[in-house]
Design a protein around this motif. Sequence first.
Motif, PDB file in Angstrom:
ATOM      1  N   THR A   1       0.818  -1.221   0.000  1.00 42.35           N
ATOM      2  CA  THR A   1       0.000   0.000   0.000  1.00 42.35           C
ATOM      3  C   THR A   1       0.853   1.273   0.000  1.00 42.35           C
ATOM      4  O   THR A   1       0.313   2.371  -0.044  1.00 42.35           O
ATOM      5  CB  THR A   1      -0.944   0.029   1.226  1.00 42.35           C
ATOM      6  N   TYR A   2       2.179   1.116   0.073  1.00 42.39           N
ATOM      7  CA  TYR A   2       3.064   2.287   0.086  1.00 42.39           C
ATOM      8  C   TYR A   2       3.774   2.435  -1.257  1.00 42.39           C
ATOM      9  O   TYR A   2       4.045   1.446  -1.942  1.00 42.39           O
ATOM     10  CB  TYR A   2       4.093   2.169   1.227  1.00 42.39           C
ATOM     11  N   GLY A   3       4.072   3.672  -1.601  1.00 45.10           N
ATOM     12  CA  GLY A   3       4.733   3.950  -2.878  1.00 45.10           C
ATOM     13  C   GLY A   3       6.162   3.412  -2.909  1.00 45.10           C
ATOM     14  O   GLY A   3       6.797   3.247  -1.860  1.00 45.10           O
ATOM     15  N   ASP A   4       6.670   3.180  -4.126  1.00 43.39           N
ATOM     16  CA  ASP A   4       8.001   2.592  -4.284  1.00 43.39           C
ATOM     17  C   ASP A   4       9.092   3.434  -3.630  1.00 43.39           C
ATOM     18  O   ASP A   4      10.070   2.893  -3.125  1.00 43.39           O
ATOM     19  CB  ASP A   4       8.331   2.422  -5.775  1.00 43.39           C
ATOM     20  N   ASP A   5       8.938   4.757  -3.660  1.00 36.82           N
ATOM     21  CA  ASP A   5       9.984   5.631  -3.118  1.00 36.82           C
ATOM     22  C   ASP A   5       9.589   6.274  -1.802  1.00 36.82           C
ATOM     23  O   ASP A   5      10.256   7.195  -1.327  1.00 36.82           O
ATOM     24  CB  ASP A   5      10.329   6.725  -4.140  1.00 36.82           C
ATOM     25  N   GLU A   6       8.487   5.815  -1.205  1.00 32.38           N
ATOM     26  CA  GLU A   6       8.001   6.452   0.025  1.00 32.38           C
ATOM     27  C   GLU A   6       8.944   6.160   1.185  1.00 32.38           C
ATOM     28  O   GLU A   6       9.335   5.018   1.418  1.00 32.38           O
ATOM     29  CB  GLU A   6       6.590   5.933   0.334  1.00 32.38           C
TER      30      GLU A   6
END
Length: 467
Positions: free
Chosen positions: A327-332
């Motif tokens: 659920t988290y972005g690749d670069d988060e």
Amino acid sequence: MAAQKKLILNAFVESCSGHQSPGLWQHPRDQSWRFNEISHWVNLAKKLEEGKFHGVFIADVLGAYDVYKGPRNPDPAIVSGAQWPVNEPLATVAAMAAATKNLGFGVTVATTYEQPYHLARRLSTVDHLTGGRLGWNIVTGYLDSAARNLGFQEQPKHDERYAVAEEYVEVTYKLWQSSWRDDAVKLDRKTGVYTDPALVRTIDHVGKYFNVPGPHICQPSPQRTPVIMQAGTSSAGKAFAAKNAEAIFVAGHSPSTVAKNIAEIRAKARDEFGRDPNGIKFLALFCPIIGTTQEEADAKYKDFIQYGSEDGALALFGGWTGIDLATYGDDEELRHVESNAIRSAVEAWSKATPEVPKWTKHTVANHIKIGGLGATTVGTPEKIADEMERWVREADVDGFNLAYALFPESFEDIINLLFPVLRERGLFWDDYAVDGGTYRENLFANKGGAFPPADHPAAKYHWKADE
């Protein structure tokens, strides 16, 4: 000095491929995928005993890691072979014991899904067949996927699972320690008495969760009660461990992440339960990548990591923490997300490895690909030994459960390269403390100490021959 403790060293495995290093079954030298073959286990046991490992610690799960890309999605674990498929852990132990004389076997069995009367019988049987070389790693389960297949909608609540476990072990202690007097079995061919009925009794346990009249169906085994092992470090887990555990498994990326829990459990064992705090042995998860030079070790790590599975690593992380990183972005940057659980896990890692500039889910996956949630150290045997000494010094651990990157190559490297350095430093034994002894005697280097010690809660139930 604390650093001069003689280390307790177990091999850490599971009846699956890869275990703590998801995806490494793809490496051409890895043999972990042979876990369905009994020769795989027998050969491992022989190798470990030749190297003088204390024991083999067998992890287990009863369901799929299905949180990542979920809910209820086992596909990332299935496709990557992340602790899936996984076999029952006790089944291989008797064969390994038949091929060895001193190696101990710590086996993970959950209390949540099986009646204590039945499990007490299974564990007594294996303690008999191994000559007293069994440890029971008590877990309460952490996967909803297991609960759903074993008669529950979801897992019982965390603290309730420990309340059940507390009563569960009390029942097993009564069955193992109190149901038969030491000398109940007579085998008297003159009088025709196999067992004296006067020396076998019921336990008549009536509790909140279990009603077990007894008596125990097996005669007392060499240890009566297997070595009690445990791995939970929640507040309920710590209380359970302080009262019951003889060996406690801890996992963290650096000594600072586990030192507080270790100190707390030792203090609680002493102050609340009247136990010798040094009678509890703490074993940290540790995965060494060893080379004769630093360059060789670095090259090994670089070679291994390319086979690691990101899906597998994040599936394991999801199961261990309940957090779906999909659920988290690749670069988060995960140190800034709302979830306390993620922030605390990642904070601990970032303190342990300050050289990592940004913690994304890919960073987390790379951390887990070799060695899982434990410490992975890459270097010469001397560097690895230095790091192990640091763990003893800073966290007060008593030894390690050593995970593999490649099976069985990692264990061969440990035996051939690391153990000689540990022995030179006086950190590891040359041979078993009690030849042909029980697991408890060898863990505590205490000949004649096959039964739980006097300050252990099981000891008060012991029906001795002179009583």
